[in-house]
Design a protein around this motif. Structure first.
Motif, PDB file in Angstrom:
ATOM      1  N   ASP A  75       2.189   1.629  -3.424  1.00 55.02           N
ATOM      2  CA  ASP A  75       1.146   2.068  -4.340  1.00 55.02           C
ATOM      3  C   ASP A  75       0.833   3.555  -4.151  1.00 55.02           C
ATOM      4  O   ASP A  75       0.551   4.263  -5.127  1.00 55.02           O
ATOM      5  N   ARG A  76       0.900   4.031  -2.915  1.00 49.96           N
ATOM      6  CA  ARG A  76       0.694   5.455  -2.698  1.00 49.96           C
ATOM      7  C   ARG A  76       1.824   6.282  -3.328  1.00 49.96           C
ATOM      8  O   ARG A  76       1.577   7.348  -3.907  1.00 49.96           O
ATOM      9  N   ARG A  77       3.049   5.779  -3.216  1.00 48.94           N
ATOM     10  CA  ARG A  77       4.153   6.477  -3.894  1.00 48.94           C
ATOM     11  C   ARG A  77       3.944   6.485  -5.406  1.00 48.94           C
ATOM     12  O   ARG A  77       4.267   7.463  -6.096  1.00 48.94           O
ATOM     13  N   VAL A  94      -6.421   3.287   2.211  1.00 52.48           N
ATOM     14  CA  VAL A  94      -6.267   3.464   0.777  1.00 52.48           C
ATOM     15  C   VAL A  94      -6.897   4.801   0.389  1.00 52.48           C
ATOM     16  O   VAL A  94      -8.102   4.890   0.154  1.00 52.48           O
ATOM     17  N   ASN A 103       1.549   9.165  -6.218  1.00 48.60           N
ATOM     18  CA  ASN A 103       2.213  10.477  -6.146  1.00 48.60           C
ATOM     19  C   ASN A 103       3.087  10.731  -7.376  1.00 48.60           C
ATOM     20  O   ASN A 103       3.131  11.848  -7.897  1.00 48.60           O
ATOM     21  N   PRO A 127      -6.494   7.744  -2.328  1.00 50.23           N
ATOM     22  CA  PRO A 127      -5.796   8.106  -3.577  1.00 50.23           C
ATOM     23  C   PRO A 127      -5.097   9.442  -3.443  1.00 50.23           C
ATOM     24  O   PRO A 127      -5.599  10.373  -2.812  1.00 50.23           O
ATOM     25  N   ALA A 128      -3.893   9.521  -3.991  1.00 47.38           N
ATOM     26  CA  ALA A 128      -3.146  10.779  -3.970  1.00 47.38           C
ATOM     27  C   ALA A 128      -3.817  11.794  -4.890  1.00 47.38           C
ATOM     28  O   ALA A 128      -4.549  11.437  -5.816  1.00 47.38           O
ATOM     29  N   GLU A 132       0.826  -1.210   0.000  1.00 41.50           N
ATOM     30  CA  GLU A 132       0.000   0.000   0.000  1.00 41.50           C
ATOM     31  C   GLU A 132       0.861   1.261   0.000  1.00 41.50           C
ATOM     32  O   GLU A 132       0.539   2.253  -0.671  1.00 41.50           O
TER      33      GLU A 132
END
Length: 464
Positions: free
Chosen positions: A44-46, A313, A49, A315-316, A41
């Motif tokens: 995935d966030r990186r 979770v 971004n 989303p950026a 996770e």
């Protein structure tokens, strides 16, 4: 009779321990697999971004390209409009130049037609006329002036030289001051007659020829000016197409990465459900058969430790989605998202900034006799002007906030600078009694006043 769907209760302690061990190991294995969810996770966030940053950079690149197109169009239109406005002056200049050439040619023809003979010039006989002709002086156009100089052989003192129109100066034996003066008067009279006979205005055919040249150039410039918006629009459409393709590439990569992340997240959800089912089964087994000893309790405590919680979770932030569409729709959506481009403030404003920065560092006309209060106040004023010009100039260089400098800023900057120079001259005893500092002070006050009036006028117009 025993129901076949009812599981038989195991009674062998070895089988019970084996089943308990299988459940504990299965729970531990699922827990270890599920522990990889948190790093996934975070990664995935990186990724989100990075995707948002790529979209932002693509938007900025497109905005700068549109800004450059707008500036090129503004420069071309300004240049062509100035050239069109200057055609009338150019026509008058060509007419003046053509008239000058026409008069010069007429004067030269007249001078070439005025022959030098013994009957024309007092004191010049036929012999001197033949000597002058032998040196190439036959008409009034063949020489320009006379002057005194050393004799060619260096003896006899100064002699009179006749300066030929083409070639070197020559000396004719027998022509001195008494014959040189009538010779020059004869030439001046010939020049005066030629100038009087020369045309005072252009003939109609020559004027018409110049008019045709100017009109042809006007038509060419007007055609170029009409092509400028089309060229700019074509460049803008190309930039929009390139931007749409870049966004489509980014969107495809994002969809592929998003699908992979969704599959991986679905796998983790299945692991979580399987782990929950195994824990329920293990709890039922413990409730049915009870505690199996210290080793069993220790194995169960390790297997039932809480799994590290995954980050939520979220989303950026992303740039506005731009799906691949036809050029018109994509261009409209992009144009609505971008700021209206303007003409950026010129780099020439760095010149007054540099002047004020140098003044803030080294002072304006500082000498040993300059009072300290003037040195400090002058440098503070220069520093404030440097900061103010940079405050106005820097945002107007960015493509998002591109604009020209406020009206009157140049007058204010010039007035303040001249005021500092005048004040330094007043502080210097060697200049204090002169009128120069007073003149500079008056000019500085006028410039500052004009700049303030223009700034105030523009501000009131904007507010109104």
């Amino acid at each position: 009779m025993i129901d076949s769907t009812t599981p038989l209760k195991a009674t062998d302690p070895a089988e019970i321990r084996a089943e308990r061990r299988r459940l504990v190991e299965a729970v531990g294995a699922q827990r270890r697999l599920l522990a990889a969810r948190r790093p996934f996770e975070l990664a995935d966030r990186r990724r989100l971004n990075r995707e948002a940053g790529a979209r932002t950079r693509a938007q900025a690149r497109h905005g700068k390209a549109v800004q450059r197109i707008h500036e090129r169009r503004a420069r071309s239109e300004r240049s062509l409009t100035g050239r069109l406005n200057g055609l009338d002056g150019k026509r008058a200049g060509r007419e003046r130049q053509a008239l000058v050439v026409l008069r010069r040619e007429s004067i030269e023809r007249s001078l070439r037609g005025t022959r030098l003979t013994s009957s024309e010039v007092n004191g010049i006989g036929s012999g001197l006329a033949r000597d002058l002709a032998a040196q190439g002086i036959r008409t009034a156009a063949d020489f320009q002036r006379v002057s005194w100089g050393k004799a060619p052989n260096g003896r006899g003192g100064d002699v009179l030289y006749i300066h030929r129109t083409q070639g070197r100066k020559v000396h004719i034996n027998g022509i001195g001051e008494h014959r040189g003066r009538p010779l020059m008067e004869w030439r001046r009279a010939a020049v005066a007659r030629a100038e009087a006979r020369a045309p005072k205005e252009l003939p109609p055919d020559e004027r018409h020829r110049i008019e045709e040249i100017i009109e042809n150039e006007r038509a060419r410039l007007q055609a170029e000016l009409a092509e400028v918006p089309k060229t700019a629009e074509a460049a803008r459409a190309e930039a929009e197409q390139l931007h749409a393709e870049r966004l489509a590439t980014l969107a495809a990569a994002e969809r592929e990465a998003g699908e992979e992340a969704a599959l991986r997240r679905a796998g983790f959800d299945e692991m979580a459900e399987r782990l929950l089912a195994l824990r329920v089964e293990l709890a039922a087994h413990v409730e049915q058969y009870g505690d199996l000893g210290f080793r069993d309790r220790r194995a169960r405590s390790r297997a039932l430790r809480p799994v590290p919680s995954a980050p939520p979770v979220i989303p950026a932030p992303r740039a506005p989605e731009a799906e691949p569409e036809p050029l018109s729709g994509s261009a409209t959506a992009t144009a609505e998202a971008l700021p209206v481009p303007g003409v950026r403030a010129g780099l020439g404003w760095l010149v007054p900034v540099a002047f004020f920065a140098m003044t803030a560092l080294f002072g304006a006309g500082v000498t040993d006799a300059t009072p300290m209060w003037f040195v400090v106040s002058g440098r503070l004023v220069a520093l404030l002007m440097t900061a103010e010009l940079l405050r106005l100039w820097i945002p107007r260089r960015d493509w998002r906030t591109a604009d020209a400098m406020p009206a009157g800023t140049g007058f204010l900057a010039a007035g303040v600078f001249l005021g500092l120079v005048a004040a330094s001259m007043f502080a210097d005893p060697s200049y204090a009694a002169d009128s120069a500092p007073w003149g500079l002070a008056v000019v500085a006050v006028v410039l500052v006043g004009a700049g303030a009036v223009r700034r105030a006028g523009v501000g009131s117009a904007v507010s109104g």
